[in-house]
Motif scaffolding. Structure first.
Motif, PDB file in Angstrom:
ATOM      1  N   SER A   1      -2.592  -6.438   2.068  1.00 35.65           N
ATOM      2  CA  SER A   1      -2.367  -5.172   2.761  1.00 35.65           C
ATOM      3  C   SER A   1      -2.060  -5.388   4.236  1.00 35.65           C
ATOM      4  CB  SER A   1      -3.597  -4.267   2.612  1.00 35.65           C
ATOM      5  OG  SER A   1      -3.795  -3.906   1.265  1.00 35.65           O
TER       6      SER A   1
ATOM      7  N   ASP B   1       0.861  -1.177   0.000  1.00 38.84           N
ATOM      8  CA  ASP B   1       0.000   0.000   0.000  1.00 38.84           C
ATOM      9  C   ASP B   1       0.903   1.234   0.000  1.00 38.84           C
ATOM     10  OD1 ASP B   1      -1.968   1.857   0.282  1.00 38.84           O
ATOM     11  OD2 ASP B   1      -3.076   0.735   1.788  1.00 38.84           O
TER      12      ASP B   1
ATOM     13  N   SER C   1      -6.663   6.223   3.711  1.00 43.77           N
ATOM     14  CA  SER C   1      -7.077   4.859   3.362  1.00 43.77           C
ATOM     15  C   SER C   1      -8.446   4.774   2.717  1.00 43.77           C
ATOM     16  CB  SER C   1      -7.068   3.976   4.629  1.00 43.77           C
ATOM     17  OG  SER C   1      -5.792   3.922   5.200  1.00 43.77           O
TER      18      SER C   1
ATOM     19  N   GLU D   1      -9.065   2.341  -0.023  1.00 43.47           N
ATOM     20  CA  GLU D   1      -9.182   0.919   0.247  1.00 43.47           C
ATOM     21  C   GLU D   1     -10.632   0.435   0.147  1.00 43.47           C
ATOM     22  OE1 GLU D   1      -6.940  -1.359   0.643  1.00 43.47           O
ATOM     23  OE2 GLU D   1      -5.246   0.020   0.521  1.00 43.47           O
TER      24      GLU D   1
ATOM     25  N   VAL E   1      -8.631  -1.293   6.807  1.00 44.09           N
ATOM     26  CA  VAL E   1      -8.864  -2.363   5.829  1.00 44.09           C
ATOM     27  C   VAL E   1      -9.728  -3.463   6.429  1.00 44.09           C
ATOM     28  CG1 VAL E   1      -7.750  -4.167   4.470  1.00 44.09           C
ATOM     29  CG2 VAL E   1      -6.761  -1.882   4.535  1.00 44.09           C
TER      30      VAL E   1
END
Length: 361
Positions: A291, A54, A265, A268, A84
């Motif tokens: 990830s 990532d 993030s 994601e 995540v």
């Protein structure tokens, strides 16, 4: 609390830096993928690497360590991993519950890969030696996945945007006479669509330059320029973040684990939810496994090599317990072969509790 004009200005610079980092990562991925196609590099292995690493979050964590903000860097590791596991999988479960069989090998990777970082945390500090060991673990993990995938008919660790570049034949085979993949049509089978008329498009592909017909050297040059933009954006983000949490009296660990990680993030969600919506849940699982493995091995390892990080206090009292709880929920759902709405709600609840715990303690 009265928010001063300087804090507002720093917040604006913070968001600008994050946006620059995310955009440059998109350009970098597109450029490297096209370079692989043009220069004959293995597209499959490239996809495995890009799904596991990532980049924008790793760059932000490394930059924080370089400017001697190790707690901010460690906060991004936990915050990104929890985003995540809890938010991406949680939203997928709530909006698009799905079923699939996950290879036992990848379940074992997901469950056991955080143990070395946890063991290193018990001593109170993750230093140079531990960092080297943790960082080194990611390479054999990638090698194992590559070996396992060569023996399997189904590939799990393919990032969606890279797959669309390096696997054009599969994309063409999925198209029908109605013009488009089955999963995108109104008559798609139940489970491939949202079911609620919701469309989540967070990739920002419309802002990424078209490189499909460019030469290999040209796209490599674009990738190099993108890394320069990554450096500028990450420095802007980290330095403005420091000004914000100092001005507001917030712990740098808490800020990195919540605000910085959440904003950085958001993408994601697309990498996890969009593949499920399009009937490719194995891509979502690959993104989650890859990830998570990157965060707790290479990411935390590189940070510790650059600057020792303290793991006392909130790290053991808040971050590891909630991370373990989210990991358990996700692992149980994947082991049962069903990601459900109830599980999604539980994950989102754990993430909300994580934010509260960060600012309450």
């Amino acid at each position: 609390m009265v928010v001063s004009g300087s804090v507002v200005a720093m917040a604006a610079l913070f968001l600008l830096g994050v946006a620059l980092v995310i955009w440059c990562v998109e350009v970098f991925i597109e450029a490297v993928a096209q370079s692989a196609v043009s220069l004959g590099i293995s597209g499959f292995f490239l996809a495995v690497v890009l799904a596991g690493v990532d980049l924008e979050n790793g760059v932000l964590g490394v930059t924080a360590a370089v400017v001697e903000l190790p707690e901010l860097a460690l906060g991004t590791v936990f915050g990104e991993a929890l985003f995540v596991l809890a938010v991406a999988v949680g939203v997928a479960g709530v909006l698009v519950p799905f079923q699939m069989d996950v290879p036992r090998a990848y379940l074992l990777v997901l469950v056991f890969v955080p143990l070395p970082a946890f063991a290193a945390s018990i001593g109170g500090t993750i230093g140079l030696v531990e960092g080297v060991v943790l960082g080194g673990l990611f390479v054999p993990l990638l090698a194992y996945v590559y070996w396992h995938e060569r023996r399997s008919e189904t590939t799990y660790l393919l990032a969606e945007e890279v797959e669309e570049v390096v696997d054009l034949e599969e994309a063409a085979a999925e198209r029908t006479t109605n013009g488009g993949p089955i999963a995108d049509r109104d008559d798609a089978p139940e489970g491939n669509g949202w079911g609620w008329g919701v469309d989540l498009d967070l990739d920002g592909d419309e802002f990424v330059p078209e490189l499909a017909h460019r030469s290999g050297p040209f796209t490599l040059g674009v990738a190099v320029l993108a890394t320069v933009g990554l450096t500028v954006g990450s420095l802007l983000t980290v330095l403005s973040a420091e000004g914000i949490f100092v001005a507001l009296g917030i712990s740098e660990l808490a800020f990195g684990a919540t605000v910085l990680s959440f904003v950085a993030s958001i993408e994601e969600l697309a990498l996890t939810v969009e593949p499920v919506r399009k009937g490719r849940p194995h891509l979502a699982v690959g993104n989650v496994v890859g990830s998570t493995a990157f965060y707790v091995t290479a990411n935390v390892g590189i940070v510790a090599v650059l600057h020792p990080v303290s793991t006392d206090g909130a790290v053991m009292a808040v971050h590891w317990p909630i991370f373990a709880a989210c990991l358990l929920v996700v692992a149980v759902m994947l082991a049962r072969g069903r990601v459900t709405r109830l599980g999604g709600v539980a994950l989102l609840g754990l993430y909300a509790a994580y934010w509260i715990a960060n600012y309450a303690l």
